[in-house]
Design an enzyme around this catalytic site. Structure first.
Site, PDB file in Angstrom:
ATOM      1  N   GLU A  43     -75.254   6.547  26.487  1.00 46.97           N
ATOM      2  CA  GLU A  43     -76.294   5.562  26.799  1.00 46.97           C
ATOM      3  C   GLU A  43     -76.096   4.269  26.012  1.00 46.97           C
ATOM      4  OE1 GLU A  43     -79.970   3.789  28.123  1.00 46.97           O
ATOM      5  OE2 GLU A  43     -78.469   5.153  28.939  1.00 46.97           O
ATOM      6  N   HIS A  46     -73.136   2.264  27.306  1.00 46.36           N
ATOM      7  CA  HIS A  46     -73.483   1.582  28.558  1.00 46.36           C
ATOM      8  C   HIS A  46     -74.307   0.330  28.283  1.00 46.36           C
ATOM      9  CE1 HIS A  46     -74.449   0.902  32.690  1.00 46.36           C
ATOM     10  NE2 HIS A  46     -75.738   1.183  32.533  1.00 46.36           N
ATOM     11  N   HIS A 108     -81.323   0.643  41.471  1.00 52.05           N
ATOM     12  CA  HIS A 108     -80.555   0.153  40.322  1.00 52.05           C
ATOM     13  C   HIS A 108     -79.074  -0.004  40.677  1.00 52.05           C
ATOM     14  CE1 HIS A 108     -79.866  -0.581  36.062  1.00 52.05           C
ATOM     15  NE2 HIS A 108     -78.884   0.304  36.078  1.00 52.05           N
ATOM     16  N   HIS A 197     -78.348  11.597  54.049  1.00 46.60           N
ATOM     17  CA  HIS A 197     -77.203  10.817  53.575  1.00 46.60           C
ATOM     18  C   HIS A 197     -75.943  11.186  54.344  1.00 46.60           C
ATOM     19  CE1 HIS A 197     -74.598   8.534  50.998  1.00 46.60           C
ATOM     20  NE2 HIS A 197     -73.949   9.620  50.591  1.00 46.60           N
ATOM     21  N   HIS A 259     -66.273   8.750  43.862  1.00 50.95           N
ATOM     22  CA  HIS A 259     -67.166   8.457  44.990  1.00 50.95           C
ATOM     23  C   HIS A 259     -67.842   7.096  44.784  1.00 50.95           C
ATOM     24  CE1 HIS A 259     -69.182   9.833  48.573  1.00 50.95           C
ATOM     25  NE2 HIS A 259     -70.383   9.606  48.055  1.00 50.95           N
TER      26      HIS A 259
END
Length: 280
Positions: A43, A46, A108, A197, A259
């Site tokens: 975290e 990032h 996001h 999806h 992906h």
């Protein structure tokens, strides 16, 4: 930009979003927490890289605006790059301080992609001949097709992000193409989100395949348009394969990251196609 996108995906895939608790911009009240756990390291890394990227994007936007003040698309892209990277940063901070719904969290990644595409197009335009900008000459109908394809791609990206943030990645179990042994499922369940999806991705593949065929048949003299749809078709095939492998590999981290990486390539490719057909 790609690094930040991947790091954001790592945060999500490893459930490291709470690596600093609800503390922001500090982490547990410290700039560099002592004896951090793995999720805290992920975290904090990032956050640091995202902050540095935000500064670089602002510098790039100002530089591009001053270098090419006469180009309308430069102004739009520069503003878009800054706006969306700031917006996704604020959204990330809000998610840390206050709990957010899955729908909000899913946006996001979408905002990050828009900022990525803006920076990518700025980079491409910086190498373009100033006196001879490339313009794709296509019919109004095919131009609208590209616009709507781009909008639909963004919607598919959102459904994929919703799958991640609702914990529905294995909603259909470790099987494909069936969903828990069936072709239908209960609405509102994790399986239904995952299946939505899948269906959206199949439609995207067919739409890109049709657009590639149409471009090859009617615009064979326009190399950039043809190459663009060749790459789009390649990326959507790779995206489908990686999506299937996520299920069959039971959420392998590296497959999941690929992906997210491939969809960034596809989004960037279609962004450029939108740009060249938009130009007058």
């Amino acid at each position: 930009m790609l690094l930040v996108l991947l790091m954001g995906a790592v945060v999500t895939k490893t459930d490291s979003g709470n690596g600093c608790g609800n503390s922001w911009p500090l982490c547990y009240g410290e700039l560099l927490p002592t004896a951090p756990k793995l999720e805290t390291i992920i975290e904090v890394s990032h956050r640091f890289v995202s902050a540095w990227l935000g500064i670089l994007v602002i510098i790039l936007a100002i530089w591009a605006w001053r270098r090419e003040p006469h180009k309308k698309e430069i102004k739009i892209l520069a503003g878009s790059a800054v706006f969306f990277i700031v917006l996704q940063g604020l959204l990330g901070a809000a998610a840390v301080i206050w709990s957010q719904s899955s729908a909000v969290l899913a946006s996001h990644f979408g905002f990050s992609l828009v900022s990525f595409a803006s920076v990518l197009l700025l980079a491409i335009l910086s190498f373009e001949d100033r006196d001879r900008p490339f313009i794709a000459k296509v019919t109004p109908g095919f131009k609208k097709n590209i616009y709507w394809l781009f909008v639909y791609l963004y919607a598919v990206v959102y459904t994929g992000a919703l799958v991640r943030h609702t914990g529905s990645s294995m909603g259909c179990g470790p099987e494909f193409p069936l969903c828990n042994g069936s072709v239908l499922t209960t609405l509102g369940s994790q399986a239904s989100i995952h299946l939505l999806h899948r269906i959206a991705a199949v439609v995207l593949f067919l739409w890109i395949a049709f657009s590639w065929y149409h471009a090859k048949k009617h615009y064979s003299d326009q190399k950039v348009v043809n190459k663009g749809f060749q790459f789009a078709l390649l990326f959507v095939i790779l995206q489908a394969v990686s999506g299937i492998m996520i299920v069959l590999s039971n959420l392998n981290l590296f497959v999941a990251l690929s992906h997210g990486l491939i969809i960034s390539f596809l989004f960037g490719t279609l962004s450029y196609l939108v740009l060249i057909v938009y130009r007058k």
